[in-house]
Write a protein that holds these residues in place. Structure first.
Motif, PDB file in Angstrom:
ATOM      1  N   LEU A  41      40.755  16.959  72.581  1.00  0.00           N
ATOM      2  CA  LEU A  41      40.211  16.444  71.322  1.00  0.00           C
ATOM      3  C   LEU A  41      40.828  15.075  71.047  1.00  0.00           C
ATOM      4  O   LEU A  41      42.049  14.912  71.173  1.00  0.00           O
ATOM      5  CB  LEU A  41      40.508  17.412  70.174  1.00  0.00           C
ATOM      6  N   ASP A  42      39.997  14.106  70.724  1.00  0.00           N
ATOM      7  CA  ASP A  42      40.495  12.780  70.358  1.00  0.00           C
ATOM      8  C   ASP A  42      40.674  12.765  68.847  1.00  0.00           C
ATOM      9  O   ASP A  42      39.696  12.722  68.091  1.00  0.00           O
ATOM     10  CB  ASP A  42      39.508  11.693  70.802  1.00  0.00           C
ATOM     11  N   LEU A  43      41.933  12.827  68.439  1.00  0.00           N
ATOM     12  CA  LEU A  43      42.246  12.966  67.013  1.00  0.00           C
ATOM     13  C   LEU A  43      42.265  11.587  66.363  1.00  0.00           C
ATOM     14  O   LEU A  43      43.234  10.828  66.493  1.00  0.00           O
ATOM     15  CB  LEU A  43      43.588  13.692  66.855  1.00  0.00           C
ATOM     16  N   GLU A  44      41.155  11.271  65.715  1.00  0.00           N
ATOM     17  CA  GLU A  44      40.959   9.934  65.147  1.00  0.00           C
ATOM     18  C   GLU A  44      40.128  10.069  63.880  1.00  0.00           C
ATOM     19  O   GLU A  44      39.465  11.086  63.666  1.00  0.00           O
ATOM     20  CB  GLU A  44      40.200   9.071  66.166  1.00  0.00           C
ATOM     21  N   ASP A  45      40.167   9.028  63.070  1.00  0.00           N
ATOM     22  CA  ASP A  45      39.297   8.963  61.902  1.00  0.00           C
ATOM     23  C   ASP A  45      38.187   7.964  62.217  1.00  0.00           C
ATOM     24  O   ASP A  45      38.446   6.773  62.367  1.00  0.00           O
ATOM     25  CB  ASP A  45      40.093   8.523  60.672  1.00  0.00           C
ATOM     26  N   HIS A  46      36.951   8.469  62.347  1.00  0.00           N
ATOM     27  CA  HIS A  46      35.859   7.589  62.760  1.00  0.00           C
ATOM     28  C   HIS A  46      35.377   6.686  61.635  1.00  0.00           C
ATOM     29  O   HIS A  46      34.468   5.906  61.821  1.00  0.00           O
ATOM     30  CB  HIS A  46      34.681   8.421  63.305  1.00  0.00           C
ATOM     31  N   ARG A  47      35.993   6.800  60.451  1.00  0.00           N
ATOM     32  CA  ARG A  47      35.535   5.964  59.338  1.00  0.00           C
ATOM     33  C   ARG A  47      36.590   4.934  58.937  1.00  0.00           C
ATOM     34  O   ARG A  47      36.637   4.499  57.788  1.00  0.00           O
ATOM     35  CB  ARG A  47      35.158   6.842  58.161  1.00  0.00           C
ATOM     36  N   VAL A  48      37.423   4.545  59.943  1.00  0.00           N
ATOM     37  CA  VAL A  48      38.419   3.510  59.682  1.00  0.00           C
ATOM     38  C   VAL A  48      37.708   2.266  59.157  1.00  0.00           C
ATOM     39  O   VAL A  48      36.638   1.907  59.644  1.00  0.00           O
ATOM     40  CB  VAL A  48      39.188   3.183  60.992  1.00  0.00           C
ATOM     41  N   GLY A  49      38.284   1.632  58.175  1.00  0.00           N
ATOM     42  CA  GLY A  49      37.635   0.437  57.618  1.00  0.00           C
ATOM     43  C   GLY A  49      36.872   0.745  56.340  1.00  0.00           C
ATOM     44  O   GLY A  49      36.379  -0.156  55.675  1.00  0.00           O
ATOM     45  N   THR A  50      36.753   2.035  55.999  1.00  0.00           N
ATOM     46  CA  THR A  50      36.127   2.400  54.730  1.00  0.00           C
ATOM     47  C   THR A  50      37.228   2.941  53.812  1.00  0.00           C
ATOM     48  O   THR A  50      38.274   3.384  54.291  1.00  0.00           O
ATOM     49  CB  THR A  50      35.057   3.493  54.912  1.00  0.00           C
ATOM     50  N   PRO A  51      36.992   2.925  52.507  1.00  0.00           N
ATOM     51  CA  PRO A  51      38.023   3.453  51.600  1.00  0.00           C
ATOM     52  C   PRO A  51      38.042   4.982  51.566  1.00  0.00           C
ATOM     53  O   PRO A  51      38.868   5.583  50.883  1.00  0.00           O
ATOM     54  CB  PRO A  51      37.616   2.890  50.239  1.00  0.00           C
ATOM     55  N   ALA A  52      37.126   5.630  52.332  1.00  0.00           N
ATOM     56  CA  ALA A  52      37.020   7.091  52.283  1.00  0.00           C
ATOM     57  C   ALA A  52      38.308   7.754  52.782  1.00  0.00           C
ATOM     58  O   ALA A  52      38.953   7.248  53.692  1.00  0.00           O
ATOM     59  CB  ALA A  52      35.843   7.535  53.149  1.00  0.00           C
ATOM     60  N   PRO A  53      38.684   8.880  52.162  1.00  0.00           N
ATOM     61  CA  PRO A  53      39.890   9.570  52.637  1.00  0.00           C
ATOM     62  C   PRO A  53      39.673  10.154  54.033  1.00  0.00           C
ATOM     63  O   PRO A  53      38.540  10.412  54.445  1.00  0.00           O
ATOM     64  CB  PRO A  53      40.090  10.694  51.609  1.00  0.00           C
ATOM     65  N   VAL A  54      40.772  10.359  54.754  1.00  0.00           N
ATOM     66  CA  VAL A  54      40.718  10.917  56.108  1.00  0.00           C
ATOM     67  C   VAL A  54      40.111  12.319  56.062  1.00  0.00           C
ATOM     68  O   VAL A  54      40.472  13.131  55.218  1.00  0.00           O
ATOM     69  CB  VAL A  54      42.157  10.964  56.679  1.00  0.00           C
ATOM     70  N   ARG A  55      39.171  12.597  56.970  1.00  0.00           N
ATOM     71  CA  ARG A  55      38.470  13.891  56.959  1.00  0.00           C
ATOM     72  C   ARG A  55      38.842  14.784  58.136  1.00  0.00           C
ATOM     73  O   ARG A  55      38.316  15.887  58.271  1.00  0.00           O
ATOM     74  CB  ARG A  55      36.961  13.665  57.043  1.00  0.00           C
ATOM     75  N   CYS A  56      39.708  14.282  59.025  1.00  0.00           N
ATOM     76  CA  CYS A  56      39.862  14.994  60.301  1.00  0.00           C
ATOM     77  C   CYS A  56      40.672  16.288  60.193  1.00  0.00           C
ATOM     78  O   CYS A  56      40.662  17.103  61.110  1.00  0.00           O
ATOM     79  CB  CYS A  56      40.449  14.078  61.358  1.00  0.00           C
ATOM     80  N   ALA A  57      41.380  16.515  59.060  1.00  0.00           N
ATOM     81  CA  ALA A  57      42.287  17.663  58.999  1.00  0.00           C
ATOM     82  C   ALA A  57      41.537  19.009  59.071  1.00  0.00           C
ATOM     83  O   ALA A  57      41.866  19.864  59.887  1.00  0.00           O
ATOM     84  CB  ALA A  57      43.143  17.595  57.744  1.00  0.00           C
ATOM     85  N   ARG A  58      40.528  19.177  58.212  1.00  0.00           N
ATOM     86  CA  ARG A  58      39.867  20.492  58.164  1.00  0.00           C
ATOM     87  C   ARG A  58      39.220  20.880  59.498  1.00  0.00           C
ATOM     88  O   ARG A  58      39.476  21.971  60.014  1.00  0.00           O
ATOM     89  CB  ARG A  58      38.836  20.538  57.027  1.00  0.00           C
ATOM     90  N   PRO A  59      38.386  20.000  60.087  1.00  0.00           N
ATOM     91  CA  PRO A  59      37.804  20.394  61.378  1.00  0.00           C
ATOM     92  C   PRO A  59      38.851  20.607  62.470  1.00  0.00           C
ATOM     93  O   PRO A  59      38.676  21.467  63.341  1.00  0.00           O
ATOM     94  CB  PRO A  59      36.856  19.247  61.725  1.00  0.00           C
TER      95      PRO A  59
END
Ligand SMILES: [Zn+2]
Length: 283
Positions: free
Chosen positions: A7-25
């Motif tokens: 699994l590539d553990l990354e946040d695909h929405r880098v550059g947006t103000p959105a909070p990191v979503r990768c924890a739950r999945p």
């Protein structure tokens, strides 16, 4: 050989103000691996350690391999030769400090170890990596190194390379065992390829947290158009079941990639090097 889960553990929405979503999945994936009594390899973008340190520790504490997916999620050529080695060292140190374990594996963002970056393998060895999983041995719209072997090889001036499993010929060669390919292709085809991959010395499937994130609201991703963002967003329900079937078709779970790389007969692997400036030849 069975198929290793990665699994590539990354946040695909880098550059947006959105909070990191990768924890739950990612926690869903950890539970699923635990149910199978399996261990995998998690390639972590090191800057994620600032945003989700407890998630990375949870991965390591569950017995999985934590490896490096670059300091920042940008292609190697964009990082550039001058910054590549220092960023490797910095990323490795961040993850080692966080987990208390050695980090010996590296995967380039978007399989971006290509003919444009002939200096990368030597830097990987210099930074202390024993294996890389950074090459897509095919022509590809994003990044590819079509002349590279499709089975494990040793960089002439670098570590062992475990190339991305691909299937097909010429421009119809695709990395079936991961990402949107795994989510979109008809399952019988994916299982057929997985059976073949399971017979190679290093078959592995690759995924990202968003592949399992069914609750993410749709938005156009930075650096991607509407159509690409739609493709990334659709067909996530059932990804875990698909991965389950791929692993089963390959013959079960393989070990973390560091263990797999260490088990290969390094002296008997083919060696390969990139000719600087040479275009990658189709295979
Ligand atoms: Zn990535």
């Amino acid at each position: 050989m069975p198929i290793t889960f990665t699994l590539d553990l990354e946040d695909h929405r880098v550059g947006t103000p959105a909070p990191v979503r990768c924890a739950r999945p990612t926690h869903d994936v950890l539970r699923w691996l635990d149910q199978h009594g399996a261990r995998g390899t998690f390639f972590v973008v090191a800057t994620l350690a600032h945003e989700a340190p407890e998630l990375i520790r949870a991965v390591a504490d569950a017995g999985h391999e934590v490896a490096l997916h670059a300091l920042h999620h940008v292609p190697i050529a964009e990082t550039g030769e001058a910054r590549f080695l220092p960023e490797l060292r910095e990323g490795k140190a961040i993850l080692e400090d966080l987990t208390g374990r050695p980090v010996v594996g590296y995967r380039a963002p978007i399989f971006s170890l290509t003919a444009q970056t002939p200096w990368a393998p030597a830097a990987l060895t210099e930074a202390g990596f024993t294996y890389s999983s950074s090459v897509l041995p095919a022509n590809n719209p994003l990044h590819g190194l079509a002349g590279a072997p499709r089975t494990p090889f040793r960089w002439a001036d670098g570590p062992v390379e475990l190339p991305c499993p691909v299937f097909g010929r010429g421009s119809a060669t695709v990395p079936f065992l991961g990402g949107v390919y795994l989510r979109y292709l008809p399952m019988p085809i994916v299982e057929f390829v997985a059976r073949r991959a399971g017979r190679t010395p290093a078959g592995w499937a690759y995924t990202h947290p968003y592949d399992f994130d069914t609750e993410e609201p749709f938005e156009v991703l930075p650096h991607a158009g509407y159509v690409t963002s739609r493709i990334v967003h659709h067909r996530r329900r059932g990804t875990l079941k698909r991965v389950d079937r791929v692993i089963a078709a390959g013959g079960g779970f393989g070990p973390p990639l560091a263990e797999l790389a260490a088990s290969l007969p390094v002296d008997r692997l083919p060696t390969y090097s990139i000719e600087p400036g040479a275009p990658a030849a189709p295979r």
